[in-house]
Design an enzyme around this catalytic site. Sequence first.
Site, PDB file in Angstrom:
ATOM      1  N   GLN A  59       0.846  -1.203   0.000  1.00 45.96           N
ATOM      2  CA  GLN A  59       0.000   0.000   0.000  1.00 45.96           C
ATOM      3  C   GLN A  59       0.878   1.249   0.000  1.00 45.96           C
ATOM      4  OE1 GLN A  59      -2.379  -0.626   3.566  1.00 45.96           O
ATOM      5  NE2 GLN A  59      -3.770  -1.997   2.487  1.00 45.96           N
ATOM      6  N   TRP A  60       1.915   1.212   0.776  1.00 44.84           N
ATOM      7  CA  TRP A  60       2.816   2.352   0.946  1.00 44.84           C
ATOM      8  C   TRP A  60       3.459   2.744  -0.395  1.00 44.84           C
ATOM      9  CZ3 TRP A  60       5.612   2.560   6.191  1.00 44.84           C
ATOM     10  CH2 TRP A  60       6.438   3.673   6.284  1.00 44.84           C
ATOM     11  N   ARG A  62       2.485   2.523  -3.304  1.00 46.45           N
ATOM     12  CA  ARG A  62       1.612   3.135  -4.315  1.00 46.45           C
ATOM     13  C   ARG A  62       1.826   4.649  -4.411  1.00 46.45           C
ATOM     14  NH1 ARG A  62      -2.874   0.642  -6.069  1.00 46.45           N
ATOM     15  NH2 ARG A  62      -2.763   2.267  -7.618  1.00 46.45           N
ATOM     16  N   GLU A  70      14.779  -0.410  -2.217  1.00 43.48           N
ATOM     17  CA  GLU A  70      14.291  -1.463  -1.329  1.00 43.48           C
ATOM     18  C   GLU A  70      15.286  -2.610  -1.254  1.00 43.48           C
ATOM     19  OE1 GLU A  70      10.543  -3.140  -2.541  1.00 43.48           O
ATOM     20  OE2 GLU A  70      10.461  -4.465  -0.797  1.00 43.48           O
ATOM     21  N   SER A  72      16.774  -6.123  -1.526  1.00 45.87           N
ATOM     22  CA  SER A  72      16.538  -7.067  -2.620  1.00 45.87           C
ATOM     23  C   SER A  72      16.623  -8.503  -2.125  1.00 45.87           C
ATOM     24  CB  SER A  72      17.584  -6.860  -3.722  1.00 45.87           C
ATOM     25  OG  SER A  72      17.510  -7.933  -4.636  1.00 45.87           O
ATOM     26  N   ASP A 158       9.501  14.678  -0.376  1.00 44.67           N
ATOM     27  CA  ASP A 158       9.450  16.069   0.096  1.00 44.67           C
ATOM     28  C   ASP A 158       8.212  16.263   0.979  1.00 44.67           C
ATOM     29  OD1 ASP A 158       7.203  17.214  -1.453  1.00 44.67           O
ATOM     30  OD2 ASP A 158       8.489  16.848  -3.187  1.00 44.67           O
ATOM     31  N   LEU A 159       8.239  17.359   1.725  1.00 40.76           N
ATOM     32  CA  LEU A 159       7.205  17.552   2.749  1.00 40.76           C
ATOM     33  C   LEU A 159       5.815  17.708   2.137  1.00 40.76           C
ATOM     34  CD1 LEU A 159       6.514  17.903   5.736  1.00 40.76           C
ATOM     35  CD2 LEU A 159       7.165  20.309   5.553  1.00 40.76           C
ATOM     36  N   ARG A 169      -3.082   8.203   4.527  1.00 41.13           N
ATOM     37  CA  ARG A 169      -2.743   7.006   5.323  1.00 41.13           C
ATOM     38  C   ARG A 169      -2.940   7.178   6.825  1.00 41.13           C
ATOM     39  NH1 ARG A 169      -3.320   3.135   1.559  1.00 41.13           N
ATOM     40  NH2 ARG A 169      -2.289   3.780  -0.349  1.00 41.13           N
TER      41      ARG A 169
HETATM   42  C1  LIG Z   1      -8.185   4.021   1.892  1.00 44.41           C
HETATM   43  C2  LIG Z   1      -7.538   3.681   0.572  1.00 44.41           C
HETATM   44  C3  LIG Z   1      -8.032   2.649  -0.183  1.00 44.41           C
HETATM   45  C4  LIG Z   1      -7.431   2.318  -1.420  1.00 44.41           C
HETATM   46  N1  LIG Z   1      -7.921   1.270  -2.153  1.00 44.41           N
HETATM   47  C5  LIG Z   1      -7.322   0.934  -3.318  1.00 44.41           C
HETATM   48  C6  LIG Z   1      -7.781  -0.177  -4.103  1.00 44.41           C
HETATM   49  O1  LIG Z   1      -8.753  -0.842  -3.751  1.00 44.41           O
HETATM   50  N2  LIG Z   1      -7.119  -0.491  -5.245  1.00 44.41           N
HETATM   51  C7  LIG Z   1      -6.045   0.248  -5.699  1.00 44.41           C
HETATM   52  O2  LIG Z   1      -5.485  -0.068  -6.742  1.00 44.41           O
HETATM   53  N3  LIG Z   1      -5.591   1.287  -4.974  1.00 44.41           N
HETATM   54  C8  LIG Z   1      -6.183   1.661  -3.814  1.00 44.41           C
HETATM   55  N4  LIG Z   1      -5.691   2.714  -3.094  1.00 44.41           N
HETATM   56  C9  LIG Z   1      -4.513   3.433  -3.598  1.00 44.41           C
HETATM   57  C10 LIG Z   1      -4.921   4.804  -4.182  1.00 44.41           C
HETATM   58  O3  LIG Z   1      -5.813   4.659  -5.273  1.00 44.41           O
HETATM   59  C11 LIG Z   1      -3.665   5.562  -4.653  1.00 44.41           C
HETATM   60  O4  LIG Z   1      -3.016   4.849  -5.677  1.00 44.41           O
HETATM   61  C12 LIG Z   1      -2.664   5.764  -3.527  1.00 44.41           C
HETATM   62  O5  LIG Z   1      -3.313   6.187  -2.362  1.00 44.41           O
HETATM   63  C13 LIG Z   1      -1.641   6.811  -3.952  1.00 44.41           C
HETATM   64  O6  LIG Z   1      -2.290   8.052  -4.015  1.00 44.41           O
HETATM   65  P1  LIG Z   1      -1.780   9.196  -4.956  1.00 44.41           P
HETATM   66  O7  LIG Z   1      -1.743   8.735  -6.368  1.00 44.41           O
HETATM   67  O8  LIG Z   1      -2.625  10.398  -4.679  1.00 44.41           O
HETATM   68  O9  LIG Z   1      -0.319   9.454  -4.348  1.00 44.41           O
HETATM   69  P2  LIG Z   1       1.073   9.701  -5.055  1.00 44.41           P
HETATM   70  O10 LIG Z   1       1.417   8.599  -5.984  1.00 44.41           O
HETATM   71  O11 LIG Z   1       2.032  10.011  -3.939  1.00 44.41           O
HETATM   72  O12 LIG Z   1       0.839  10.975  -5.899  1.00 44.41           O
HETATM   73  C14 LIG Z   1       0.615  12.246  -5.283  1.00 44.41           C
HETATM   74  C15 LIG Z   1      -0.126  13.110  -6.283  1.00 44.41           C
HETATM   75  O13 LIG Z   1       0.734  13.341  -7.383  1.00 44.41           O
HETATM   76  C16 LIG Z   1      -0.012  13.334  -8.582  1.00 44.41           C
HETATM   77  N5  LIG Z   1       0.501  12.270  -9.447  1.00 44.41           N
HETATM   78  C17 LIG Z   1       1.457  11.359  -9.128  1.00 44.41           C
HETATM   79  N6  LIG Z   1       1.728  10.563 -10.175  1.00 44.41           N
HETATM   80  C18 LIG Z   1       0.913  10.975 -11.168  1.00 44.41           C
HETATM   81  C19 LIG Z   1       0.704  10.545 -12.498  1.00 44.41           C
HETATM   82  N7  LIG Z   1       1.407   9.560 -13.039  1.00 44.41           N
HETATM   83  N8  LIG Z   1      -0.223  11.184 -13.237  1.00 44.41           N
HETATM   84  C20 LIG Z   1      -0.938  12.194 -12.722  1.00 44.41           C
HETATM   85  N9  LIG Z   1      -0.794  12.655 -11.459  1.00 44.41           N
HETATM   86  C21 LIG Z   1       0.128  12.058 -10.693  1.00 44.41           C
HETATM   87  C22 LIG Z   1      -1.462  13.129  -8.211  1.00 44.41           C
HETATM   88  O14 LIG Z   1      -2.066  14.378  -8.039  1.00 44.41           O
HETATM   89  C23 LIG Z   1      -1.374  12.448  -6.872  1.00 44.41           C
HETATM   90  O15 LIG Z   1      -2.516  12.639  -6.055  1.00 44.41           O
HETATM   91  C24 LIG Z   1      -6.286   3.059  -1.878  1.00 44.41           C
HETATM   92  C25 LIG Z   1      -5.805   4.110  -1.094  1.00 44.41           C
HETATM   93  C26 LIG Z   1      -6.410   4.443   0.120  1.00 44.41           C
HETATM   94  C27 LIG Z   1      -5.838   5.580   0.942  1.00 44.41           C
END
Ligand SMILES: Cc1cc2nc3c(=O)[nH]c(=O)nc-3n(C[C@H](O)[C@H](O)[C@H](O)COP(=O)(O)OP(=O)(O)OC[C@H]3O[C@@H](n4cnc5c(N)ncnc54)[C@H](O)[C@@H]3O)c2cc1C
Length: 273
Positions: A59-60, A62, A70, A72, A158-159, A169
């Site tokens: 999850q982290w 993502r 990480e 290996s 970054d912050l 999270r």
């Molecule tokens: C409670 C919860 C339940 C979830 N359930 C699921 C699930 O069932 N299945 C699943 O697959 N995932 C799930 N997720 C994961 C979720 O969909 C996101 O992938 C994850 O939280 C990362 O979020 P993020 O993309 O906003 O963050 P980051 O990857 O840190 O990105 C931060 C921000 O940067 C921008 N960004 C980064 N990369 C891109 C890009 N390539 N294109 C456009 N903008 C970008 C976006 O604005 C994004 O919000 C879950 C997350 C949470 C918190």
Amino acid sequence: MGSDASIVQAARVSYGKGTKKLHEDRGLIRYLLRHRHSTPFEMCEIKLHVRVPMDTWRQWIRHRTANVNEYSTRYSIAIDAMQKTLPGEWRVQATGNRQGSEGFLEAAAGAEFSHREEELHTMARGIYDARLEAGIAREQARKDLPLSTYTEAYWKIDLHNLLHFLALRMDAHAQLEVREYATVIGREIVRRWCPLTWEAYEDYRLSALDLSRIDIEVIGHLANGRTAEALASVRAAGLLPPEGEAVKRHVEREELEAKLDTLGITVPWQRTA
Ligand SMILES: Cc1cc2nc3c(=O)[nH]c(=O)nc-3n(C[C@H](O)[C@H](O)[C@H](O)COP(=O)(O)OP(=O)(O)OC[C@H]3O[C@@H](n4cnc5c(N)ncnc54)[C@H](O)[C@@H]3O)c2cc1C
């Protein structure tokens, strides 16, 4: 890298001034956070060395805005540690939220699952070690290790992006295991590293309420004693069925109910949850 001072310094570069008195810095940081001026917060970076069970790491990882290296398990022998669950820690599947849990299994039943977990860990590790002993490649020998096996990584972010990670999270919807890590990062590390930013973040993000147009309309009516109008708004938005029809569960309506609870406003319709 960086501190609250780097954030204000970056924000003030636009008009060529550095740090001012503390209360002015505080005010500026609060303004930047409130108005989502994000780039000054990118002047601070943190690198953490984390040890996390694989399922939590999944999850982290993502969060794509971090830089990661990480451990290996192709190159090295897998870390000989797995996350264990105590008898009182087995959570029951939530009925209202398909992704969540609520309450705990009776400790007596939990003890049996903790015991079997121990057996599974021992067996999985034993088979892994035997494969290595027989000369099987580490990259293949690892494939049946459980998701509870710990991995390690350097995680740099970054912050600004860290605060986004923490918003998702530390939230009650996040799984408990990742939430516990996020809470330590937020409340123990960021709070001490950038106290002014953390204070503003608590005020404007963590403890704040997002209100939609519908929320504002309904709350406006209820705060002024216009219950019938509030109900009409909720129905018009499709959160409640027309009068006389059976009320079913509705996620957005339940979110509105939670906001009303937070504001101490009585919900004027029958709840389903
Ligand atoms: C409670 C919860 C339940 C979830 N359930 C699921 C699930 O069932 N299945 C699943 O697959 N995932 C799930 N997720 C994961 C979720 O969909 C996101 O992938 C994850 O939280 C990362 O979020 P993020 O993309 O906003 O963050 P980051 O990857 O840190 O990105 C931060 C921000 O940067 C921008 N960004 C980064 N990369 C891109 C890009 N390539 N294109 C456009 N903008 C970008 C976006 O604005 C994004 O919000 C879950 C997350 C949470 C918190």
